[in-house]
Design a protein around this motif. Structure first.
Motif, mmCIF file in Angstrom:
data_model
loop_
_atom_site.group_PDB
_atom_site.id
_atom_site.type_symbol
_atom_site.label_atom_id
_atom_site.label_comp_id
_atom_site.label_asym_id
_atom_site.label_seq_id
_atom_site.Cartn_x
_atom_site.Cartn_y
_atom_site.Cartn_z
ATOM 1 N N ARG A 1 -43.881 90.928 -37.931
ATOM 2 C CA ARG A 1 -43.682 91.944 -38.958
ATOM 3 C C ARG A 1 -44.755 93.018 -38.979
ATOM 4 N N VAL A 2 -45.917 92.750 -38.405
ATOM 5 C CA VAL A 2 -47.054 93.665 -38.473
ATOM 6 C C VAL A 2 -47.637 93.837 -37.071
ATOM 7 N N PRO A 3 -48.032 95.052 -36.658
ATOM 8 C CA PRO A 3 -47.800 96.340 -37.320
ATOM 9 C C PRO A 3 -46.498 96.983 -36.855
ATOM 10 N N PHE A 4 -46.107 98.044 -37.490
ATOM 11 C CA PHE A 4 -44.957 98.858 -37.086
ATOM 12 C C PHE A 4 -43.673 98.036 -36.974
ATOM 13 N N GLY A 5 -43.504 97.074 -37.874
ATOM 14 C CA GLY A 5 -42.304 96.241 -37.839
ATOM 15 C C GLY A 5 -42.470 94.954 -37.073
ATOM 16 N N GLY A 6 -43.568 94.832 -36.299
ATOM 17 C CA GLY A 6 -43.878 93.573 -35.640
ATOM 18 C C GLY A 6 -43.295 93.432 -34.246
ATOM 19 N N PHE A 7 -43.819 92.413 -33.544
ATOM 20 C CA PHE A 7 -43.364 92.100 -32.196
ATOM 21 C C PHE A 7 -43.452 90.588 -32.027
ATOM 22 N N GLY A 8 -42.380 89.897 -32.381
ATOM 23 C CA GLY A 8 -42.362 88.439 -32.303
ATOM 24 C C GLY A 8 -41.692 87.910 -31.048
ATOM 25 N N TRP A 9 -41.819 88.623 -29.962
ATOM 26 C CA TRP A 9 -41.091 88.328 -28.730
ATOM 27 C C TRP A 9 -41.462 86.968 -28.134
ATOM 28 N N LEU A 10 -42.715 86.540 -28.329
ATOM 29 C CA LEU A 10 -43.194 85.318 -27.673
ATOM 30 C C LEU A 10 -43.287 84.138 -28.645
ATOM 31 N N ARG A 11 -42.481 84.127 -29.679
ATOM 32 C CA ARG A 11 -42.456 82.972 -30.574
ATOM 33 C C ARG A 11 -42.033 81.724 -29.778
ATOM 34 N N LEU A 12 -42.730 80.632 -30.015
ATOM 35 C CA LEU A 12 -42.456 79.426 -29.240
ATOM 36 C C LEU A 12 -41.079 78.862 -29.542
ATOM 37 N N GLY A 13 -40.512 79.204 -30.672
ATOM 38 C CA GLY A 13 -39.172 78.725 -31.002
ATOM 39 C C GLY A 13 -38.091 79.224 -30.064
ATOM 40 N N TYR A 14 -38.366 80.292 -29.336
ATOM 41 C CA TYR A 14 -37.370 80.817 -28.392
ATOM 42 C C TYR A 14 -37.339 80.029 -27.084
ATOM 43 N N THR A 15 -38.314 79.159 -26.860
ATOM 44 C CA THR A 15 -38.451 78.514 -25.548
ATOM 45 C C THR A 15 -37.671 77.208 -25.421
ATOM 46 N N GLN A 16 -37.012 76.765 -26.493
ATOM 47 C CA GLN A 16 -36.459 75.413 -26.492
ATOM 48 C C GLN A 16 -34.935 75.361 -26.436
ATOM 49 N N ILE A 17 -34.284 76.432 -26.067
ATOM 50 C CA ILE A 17 -32.821 76.459 -26.106
ATOM 51 C C ILE A 17 -32.203 75.466 -25.130
ATOM 52 N N ASP A 18 -32.910 75.091 -24.066
ATOM 53 C CA ASP A 18 -32.392 74.101 -23.111
ATOM 54 C C ASP A 18 -33.065 72.742 -23.258
ATOM 55 N N SER A 19 -33.795 72.539 -24.342
ATOM 56 C CA SER A 19 -34.524 71.291 -24.549
ATOM 57 C C SER A 19 -33.806 70.405 -25.560
ATOM 58 N N PRO A 20 -34.232 69.153 -25.714
ATOM 59 C CA PRO A 20 -33.655 68.295 -26.753
ATOM 60 C C PRO A 20 -33.836 68.848 -28.161
ATOM 61 N N LEU A 21 -34.809 69.746 -28.356
ATOM 62 C CA LEU A 21 -35.032 70.318 -29.686
ATOM 63 C C LEU A 21 -34.001 71.373 -30.061
ATOM 64 N N ALA A 22 -33.137 71.754 -29.131
ATOM 65 C CA ALA A 22 -32.150 72.802 -29.413
ATOM 66 C C ALA A 22 -31.243 72.440 -30.583
ATOM 67 N N GLY A 23 -31.072 71.153 -30.833
ATOM 68 C CA GLY A 23 -30.237 70.742 -31.952
ATOM 69 C C GLY A 23 -30.802 71.110 -33.306
ATOM 70 N N LEU A 24 -32.074 71.530 -33.350
ATOM 71 C CA LEU A 24 -32.696 71.916 -34.619
ATOM 72 C C LEU A 24 -32.353 73.337 -35.045
ATOM 73 N N TYR A 25 -31.902 74.169 -34.115
ATOM 74 C CA TYR A 25 -31.698 75.584 -34.442
ATOM 75 C C TYR A 25 -30.810 75.809 -35.668
ATOM 76 N N PRO A 26 -29.633 75.187 -35.778
ATOM 77 C CA PRO A 26 -28.800 75.478 -36.952
ATOM 78 C C PRO A 26 -29.352 74.900 -38.249
ATOM 79 N N PHE A 27 -30.318 73.976 -38.163
ATOM 80 C CA PHE A 27 -30.894 73.360 -39.362
ATOM 81 C C PHE A 27 -32.093 74.139 -39.888
ATOM 82 N N ILE A 28 -33.066 74.403 -39.008
ATOM 83 C CA ILE A 28 -34.322 75.023 -39.451
ATOM 84 C C ILE A 28 -34.663 76.296 -38.683
#
Length: 527
Positions: free
Chosen positions: A141-168
């Motif tokens: 969110r900061v500055p200028f609207g932010g740049f959250g491109w490297l959030r670790l949550g984006y790295t798990q779409i092919d992992s066992p944790l992918a089932g958490l996306y619709p929950f949290i």
């Protein structure tokens, strides 16, 4: 006497040598940890790497001798992480890459300082994970609207944790990754049965919840819509990747005629509507006569409504809007979405009047883009009389939680994108991976249409069912399931992230106000 003094100097040197080199060793380990974490980012997508990287960074931070040293360790981690993963920004300008690396690495330095400060608490793995999530929240969110491109949550779409996306959501997945890494560091810094037991309990809980999300079947769609898509192709290559004016629109019109011919010949089924990508017009079709003709002829050729990614003039002089317009074959313009997440120094220039004279290279940005404010929920009517709700995102939008979560009630999601300037770089795969996480988060069929790759279809679990990676022209027709109902993540993820941020701030403040023990802090002792 000389011999004795020499022997003492040698003994002193042996004792000092490790201490003198300790900061460099810690920085080197942190830089390596950043590189390891970066392999979890697309296109590699090694999902086991991020928690390992977090673990190594945390050990290096706890070995540092001061908050200043911790900041240096975090800076090294940030450079190791962002250097290889964000190198694609050089396609825009080398200075833009330097600025982005400094920004990203600075946030990593803040993270490292907070992780070390958390070490004063007996529950520091949890506090450190909360603080990490808080930094991700602010960086997006900061500055200028932010740049959250490297959030670790984006790295798990092919992992066992992918089932958490619709929950949290993405935020919750980030927390899960970080806490796993923190617990690994907790064990390394002070092995004990108690720590092993608590860490094992956490793994059981998180994998159990993720498994529940994975095995829970996606409800069947309430209906199906058929969508045509047109990837016209673009010259590519840096800030002028769309080519001379009207090049991209000419390409889109040509490819749309090919789609129409394939439909007429029966090689493809007739769609309910057709999707063009973001920036399918680089000029306003309502004010530029030739662009307007190309759009009208294309819509008429296919005989179906077309969702056109268009550049529109205004609302003021030397201003523009990036929009998605629903255009009917009879010439009517239906619902329109105006892109909400515009790219600083790419689509608009912060402090434009000050910076533009100082940095003439910024002229490539052109007219100042103006962000929209309304969600991309388009209520449209299909040729067969059905009314549906389409959720529309434009390119950079996919990286912003509020913009994505506002589409929770959409029946299907369309992502229009223009990656022409990043052809041949990792940016395109990274954005597609983020979009996959968003599809899983919302549990919606998601169609991605770009000017020059990647165009693809993603199912509600984030699985790719169609993917076109070549930058040249391509067309097709796909089916999207229409779904109702909202996921928990769409309304819970952001409040959880805010709560985590506030909790970390209060907890760290309480630690700061608590008198420090007389002994020198060391995380291996009583932490």
């Amino acid at each position: 006497m000389t011999t004795l003094r020499t022997a003492r100097d040698a003994a002193w040197a042996r004792q000092r040598w490790p201490r003198q080199w300790a900061p460099l060793v810690a920085a080197g380990a942190a830089g390596a940890a950043g590189l390891v974490t970066g392999t979890g980012v697309a296109p590699l997508g090694w999902w086991l790497a991020p928690p390992v990287g977090v673990m190594v960074l945390t050990v290096a931070v706890h070995r540092s001798t001061s908050l200043r040293a911790a900041a240096a360790v975090g800076l090294a981690y940030g450079l190791g992480l962002s250097g290889p993963t964000l190198g694609w920004m050089a396609a825009i300008h080398p200075a833009a890459l330097v600025g982005l690396l400094l920004l990203s690495s600075s946030w990593s330095a803040v993270t490292a300082v907070l992780v070390r400060a958390a070490g004063r608490s007996r529950g520091w793995p949890v506090l450190a994970a909360l603080a990490w999530l808080g930094v991700e929240f602010l960086a997006a969110r900061v500055p200028f609207g932010g740049f959250g491109w490297l959030r670790l949550g984006y790295t798990q779409i092919d992992s066992p944790l992918a089932g958490l996306y619709p929950f949290i959501g993405v935020a919750g997945v980030s927390f899960s990754v970080v806490l796993t890494g923190q617990l690994g560091a907790w064990i390394l810094l002070g092995p004990s049965r108690r720590r092993l037991a608590w860490s094992a309990a956490w793994l059981v809980v998180v994998t159990g919840a993720a498994t529940a999300g994975t095995v829970t079947p996606t409800p069947p769609p309430d209906g199906v819509v058929t969508a045509g898509w047109v990837q016209g192709g673009a010259p590519g290559g840096g800030v002028y990747g769309l080519g001379p004016p009207r090049t991209i629109t000419t390409n889109q019109a040509r490819a749309t005629r090919e789609l129409a011919a394939a439909i007429d010949a029966g090689r493809l089924p007739a769609p309910d509507f057709v999707v063009w990508p973001e920036n399918a017009t680089d000029l306003d079709p309502d004010t530029d006569q030739r662009t307007g003709q190309l759009v009208e002829q294309s819509v008429a050729a296919v005989g179906r409504p077309v969702l056109v990614g268009a550049i529109l003039d205004g609302p003021g002089p030397r201003q523009r809007r990036t929009a998605a317009q629903w255009r009917e074959p009879d010439g009517r313009i239906g619902p329109t979405y105006q892109k909400r997440s515009i790219v600083p120094f790419g689509e608009w220039i912060p402090f434009r009047d000050v910076l533009l004279p100082l940095i003439p290279a910024l002229r490539y940005v052109g007219a100042q883009s103006v962000a929209g404010t309304d969600p991309g929920l388009l209520d449209v009517q299909l040729p067969d009389g059905r009314s549906i709700s389409l959720g529309v995102l434009a390119c950079f939008d996919v990286a912003f939680d509020p913009v994505v979560h506002d589409l929770a009630t959409a029946q299907a999601v369309i992502v229009q994108s223009n990656n022409a300037m990043y052809q041949g770089t990792a940016q395109i795969e990274q954005q597609f991976a983020i979009t996959r996480a968003r599809a899983a988060e919302l549990r919606r069929d998601t169609l991605v249409v770009t000017t020059s790759g990647i165009t693809g279809l993603i199912d509600p679990t984030g699985r790719v069912t169609m993917k076109v990676t070549e930058p040249g022209p391509a067309v097709g027709v796909v089916q999207l399931g229409l779904r109702t109902g909202t996921t928990t993540a769409s309304w819970l993820a952001t409040p959880l992230e805010v709560t985590a941020t506030v909790a970390a701030a209060l907890w760290l403040t309480a630690l700061t106000l608590t008198p420090s023990p007389r002994r020198r802090f060391h995380p291996l002792v009583g932490s």
